[in-house]
Design a protein around this motif. Structure first.
Motif, PDB file in Angstrom:
ATOM      1  N   MET A   1      27.894  25.712  28.728  1.00 27.35           N
ATOM      2  CA  MET A   1      29.131  25.483  29.439  1.00 27.35           C
ATOM      3  C   MET A   1      29.011  25.942  30.860  1.00 27.35           C
ATOM      4  N   GLU A   4      33.477  29.239  33.590  1.00 27.65           N
ATOM      5  CA  GLU A   4      34.887  28.959  33.675  1.00 27.65           C
ATOM      6  C   GLU A   4      35.616  30.245  33.826  1.00 27.65           C
ATOM      7  N   THR A 116      36.032  32.731  33.258  1.00 31.14           N
ATOM      8  CA  THR A 116      35.153  32.451  32.133  1.00 31.14           C
ATOM      9  C   THR A 116      33.765  32.088  32.622  1.00 31.14           C
ATOM     10  N   ALA A 118      29.486  31.151  31.242  1.00 28.89           N
ATOM     11  CA  ALA A 118      28.518  30.911  30.175  1.00 28.89           C
ATOM     12  C   ALA A 118      27.540  32.057  30.053  1.00 28.89           C
ATOM     13  N   SER A 173      34.241  33.776  27.585  1.00 22.05           N
ATOM     14  CA  SER A 173      33.040  32.954  27.418  1.00 22.05           C
ATOM     15  C   SER A 173      33.121  32.203  26.099  1.00 22.05           C
ATOM     16  N   ILE A 174      32.730  30.942  26.114  1.00 23.19           N
ATOM     17  CA  ILE A 174      32.742  30.110  24.914  1.00 23.19           C
ATOM     18  C   ILE A 174      31.441  30.322  24.147  1.00 23.19           C
ATOM     19  N   LEU A 183      28.078  24.530  28.907  1.00 21.03           N
ATOM     20  CA  LEU A 183      28.852  23.304  28.747  1.00 21.03           C
ATOM     21  C   LEU A 183      29.164  22.742  30.118  1.00 21.03           C
ATOM     22  N   ALA A 188      34.048  22.466  28.845  1.00 24.20           N
ATOM     23  CA  ALA A 188      34.502  23.852  28.818  1.00 24.20           C
ATOM     24  C   ALA A 188      36.024  23.929  28.910  1.00 24.20           C
TER      25      ALA A 188
END
Length: 294
Positions: A1, A4, A116, A118, A173-174, A183, A188
């Motif tokens: 991602m 973000e 956010t 990655a 964070s994803i 992403l 994202a």
């Protein structure tokens, strides 16, 4: 991602209208109370997006999940009818044309911010990217926050840099495969806004999914039919007892609806009737009954 940033709630006050004596309505003492406030929804901020198409994609994700306030920091030209509008879907009607251009400083000064990324820090030696929340953890955290909040997304290629992250209040964070956790910007935004939907969407297009369990009397009738079925098939008593218990546990977890349990009742009623008829024919013609386990 892509890096973000997310931030929480932004929103509006809902003022009750003044009662009109001409309407003949009795004054309500509750009208004198403080006006009710709806939960403030987050604003979405995109820092230096490189392509209009990604701005349109984020606007569309916002529209999907009940957000309307889009703010852009140093964006490319967003021409009406251009690439951004092509990617925005129905967000071209409101979210995109109403987007504001702001500075990063304005966002930091006026909102509770969640950045956010990655790439995260593994421990507190990397203060810019640690500690971090997953989107689900962020959702639970923001449920307790009633403050103007901004979800800040970084650039497509580089995300947010450490200096920018250090000025934001939280980091999100994803979770993704460690071999390729990055992403693209549109993905994202969609994942993050989806996870925050409980804070932003009052009602979805999906029907009520609550299950009304069948009446217990019908469930017990099914267990009686099932016990008769097991006995008619010639299973030994201890095996029947075990199977009856397993079925009871299964239905206990499944919470069958009234229609489901009635369908099962009909099936086992017919099965038991056929087995009873087979036993009757076996006795009439001196044939061996259904074999019994030994």
């Amino acid at each position: 991602m892509s890096d973000e940033e997310a931030a929480g709630d932004g929103g509006e006050s809902v003022d009750d209208a003044e009662p009109n004596p001409a309407d003949g309505a009795e004054p309500n003492p509750a009208d004198d109370a403080e006006p009710a406030r709806s939960r403030r929804k987050p604003v979405v901020v995109v820092v230096e997006p490189e392509t209009p198409g990604n701005v349109g994609t984020i606007a569309r994700a916002m529209k999907n999940f009940g957000l309307t306030d889009l703010k852009l920091v140093n964006p490319p030209e967003i021409a009406e009818g251009g690439e951004a509008y092509g990617f925005a879907g129905h967000a071209r009607e409101d979210v995109l044309p109403n987007a504001d251009e702001v500075s990063f400083d304005e966002v930091v000064a006026n909102y509770h911010t969640v950045g956010t990324t990655a790439i995260t820090g593994e421990d507190d030696r990397s203060h810019e990217r640690y500690p971090f929340k997953t989107p689900v953890e962020l959702r639970e955290s923001l449920k307790t926050v009633d403050a103007p909040t901004a979800i800040v997304f970084g650039r497509e290629g580089r995300g947010l840099n450490n200096e920018e992250l250090s000025r934001l209040d939280e980091v999100c964070s994803i979770p993704a495969d460690e071999e390729y956790p990055v992403l693209n910007l549109g993905q994202a935004a969609t994942v993050l806004l989806y996870e925050l939907r409980d804070l932003t969407v009052n009602e979805t297009q999906q029907p009520d999914t609550e299950v009304t369990r069948a009446p217990e009397a019908d469930v017990e009738r099914f267990h009686e039919f099932y016990a008769e079925f097991l006995a008619a098939t010639g299973q030994r008593e201890h095996v029947r007892d075990k199977n009856e218990l397993l079925m009871r546990r299964l239905l206990g977890r499944a919470h069958p609806t009234e229609r489901e349990i009635h369908t099962l009742l009909g099936t086992f009623r017919k099965a038991n009737a056929k087995l009873e008829h087979a036993d009757h024919l076996a006795a009439k013609y001196d044939e061996p009954p259904y074999p019994t386990e030994r």
